[in-house]
Design an enzyme around this catalytic site. Structure first.
Site, PDB file in Angstrom:
ATOM      1  CD  GLU A 276     -35.241   8.029 -10.386  1.00  0.00           C
ATOM      2  OE1 GLU A 276     -34.716   6.948 -10.681  1.00  0.00           O
ATOM      3  OE2 GLU A 276     -35.884   8.725 -11.194  1.00  0.00           O
TER       4      GLU A 276
ATOM      5  CG  ASP B   4     -39.242  -0.709 -23.891  1.00  0.00           C
ATOM      6  OD1 ASP B   4     -39.641  -0.635 -22.711  1.00  0.00           O
ATOM      7  OD2 ASP B   4     -38.071  -0.429 -24.227  1.00  0.00           O
TER       8      ASP B   4
ATOM      9  CB  ALA C 106     -42.272  -1.576 -14.437  1.00  0.00           C
TER      10      ALA C 106
ATOM     11  CE  LYS D 221     -34.997  12.422 -20.948  1.00  0.00           C
ATOM     12  NZ  LYS D 221     -35.189  11.706 -19.679  1.00  0.00           N
TER      13      LYS D 221
HETATM   14  N1  PSU Z   1     -35.754   9.198 -17.397  1.00  0.00           N
HETATM   15  C1  PSU Z   1     -34.803  10.104 -17.134  1.00  0.00           C
HETATM   16  N2  PSU Z   1     -33.795   9.800 -16.268  1.00  0.00           N
HETATM   17  C2  PSU Z   1     -33.756   8.608 -15.616  1.00  0.00           C
HETATM   18  C3  PSU Z   1     -34.790   7.651 -15.888  1.00  0.00           C
HETATM   19  C4  PSU Z   1     -35.758   7.981 -16.773  1.00  0.00           C
HETATM   20  O1  PSU Z   1     -34.808  11.183 -17.688  1.00  0.00           O
HETATM   21  O2  PSU Z   1     -32.836   8.370 -14.829  1.00  0.00           O
HETATM   22  C5  PSU Z   1     -34.778   6.356 -15.132  1.00  0.00           C
HETATM   23  C6  PSU Z   1     -35.795   6.393 -13.973  1.00  0.00           C
HETATM   24  O3  PSU Z   1     -35.241   5.692 -12.882  1.00  0.00           O
HETATM   25  C7  PSU Z   1     -36.970   5.613 -14.539  1.00  0.00           C
HETATM   26  C8  PSU Z   1     -36.262   4.590 -15.371  1.00  0.00           C
HETATM   27  O4  PSU Z   1     -37.783   5.015 -13.553  1.00  0.00           O
HETATM   28  O5  PSU Z   1     -35.196   5.295 -15.988  1.00  0.00           O
HETATM   29  C9  PSU Z   1     -37.173   3.975 -16.407  1.00  0.00           C
HETATM   30  O6  PSU Z   1     -36.539   2.892 -16.986  1.00  0.00           O
HETATM   31  P1  PSU Z   1     -37.366   1.917 -17.950  1.00  0.00           P
HETATM   32  O7  PSU Z   1     -37.711   2.783 -19.130  1.00  0.00           O
HETATM   33  O8  PSU Z   1     -36.426   0.811 -18.278  1.00  0.00           O
HETATM   34  O9  PSU Z   1     -38.571   1.502 -17.174  1.00  0.00           O
HETATM   35 MN    MN Z   2     -38.501  -0.790 -20.882  1.00  0.00          MN
END
Ligand code: PSU
Ligand code: MN
Length: 302
Positions: free
Chosen positions: A25, A138, A141, A159
């Protein structure tokens, strides 16, 4: 569909030769780590995958195309440029149509990997159910994507910025296998273990690949989470990291951080409050995941 996909030469050749490919990613580069460690880690992770006998494909949106495999200059741009959009499922159409630059999250990377015919994806951590989700709603996705898109994701567990228990409940409801790689407990990213059991324990890449193949052969839609614990020498003390995460969560609440900004804010705060120790752990675990991911991709390709 093909008009939207643009492959690097390396990935194109791998596809033609039927070599194992591992998706990576770009949000972890643009929003998950600071410059220049982000770019350096991205390059090293790609090399680890090559050394493991597979071909890396870092995924991002550029100039109206889904790029499968980035050049060195493109990696540098994602690590350094301002205003790169964090791109999840909802954002893909908009970013392609407006030809903006998008760094793909776990959810968006899974979608693009599936379109490109890639079955395995390596990252650090996934999004999940956030603590307090019973009022904030929250929920990343990423979890819904694991339910519907046929790509397996190697990560280091969840985490504790997340509610790990609720994240596992959500995955169970959606029928997503949670596979512990050499562990009975779900790893907690910076720490080797959480208090929660995984759904299945495996001890080899062969076994992991066989589970995935059987699931997909049967047409059981969706991905799988392969949770690989951080190496012991790189792990952080749970009590230390948990106290820091509590502080970061409090600050996020005080500052009214919401929506897609929550995860990047918390990651940045944790890094600041651990004086970079969490970044070192993060880099080590991603590299370790790349080693394991390459092995699984090789087995899946047999
Ligand atoms: N957790 C990490 N490092 C990251 C992410 C999550 O330790 O870089 C990033 C990943 O790209 C993950 C995104 O898909 O955050 C999730 O964001 P949200 O919680 O807004 O869905
Ligand atoms: Mn979110």
């Amino acid at each position: 569909m093909e008009q939207y996909l643009s492959y690097s030469q390396e990935v194109l050749e791998a596809k033609e030769k039927g070599l194992p490919i591992v998706a990576l990613e770009s949000t972890i580069i643009s929003h998950g780590m600071p410059y220049p460690q982000n770019v350096q880690t991205a390059r090293e992770v790609e090399q680890i995958i090559r050394d493991g006998g597979a071909v890396p494909a870092t995924i991002a949106l550029i100039d109206g195309k889904i790029k499968i495999g980035l050049s060195d200059e493109e990696l540098e741009m994602f690590g350094n440029a301002q205003g790169v959009a964090k791109t999840s499922r909802r954002d893909i159409g908009y970013l392609l149509a407006t030809k903006k630059i998008g760094a793909t999250t776990v959810a968006a990377t899974m979608i693009c990997a599936e379109l490109a015919g890639i079955e395995l994806f390596v990252t650090g951590g996934i999004g999940g159910v956030h603590r307090g989700a019973e009022t904030t709603m929250d929920i990343s996705a990423d979890l819904e994507e694991l339910a519907i898109t046929n790509v397996a994701v190697v990560c280091a567990g969840a985490k504790s910025i997340l509610d790990i228990g609720l994240t596992l409940e959500y995955l169970e409801t959606k029928g997503v296998p949670v596979i512990g790689y050499g562990t009975d407990k779900l790893p907690a990213f910076y720490a080797r273990e959480s208090e929660f059991d995984v759904n299945i324990r495996v001890d080899s890449a062969e076994e992991t690949a066989a589970i995935l193949r059987a699931k997909w052969d049967l047409g059981l839609r969706g991905g799988a989470l392969i949770a690989n614990p951080i190496p012991a020498e790189d792990a952080m003390e749970s009590s230390v990291i948990d106290a820091i995460i509590d502080n970061a969560l409090r600050e996020a609440k005080e500052q009214g951080i919401a929506g897609k900004n929550v995860t990047p804010f918390l990651l940045g705060k944790v890094k600041e409050l651990t004086e970079g120790k969490s970044l070192d752990a993060n880099i080590a675990l991603v590299k370790h995941n790349a080693r394991v991911g390459a092995k699984i991709a090789v087995e899946l390709n047999k």
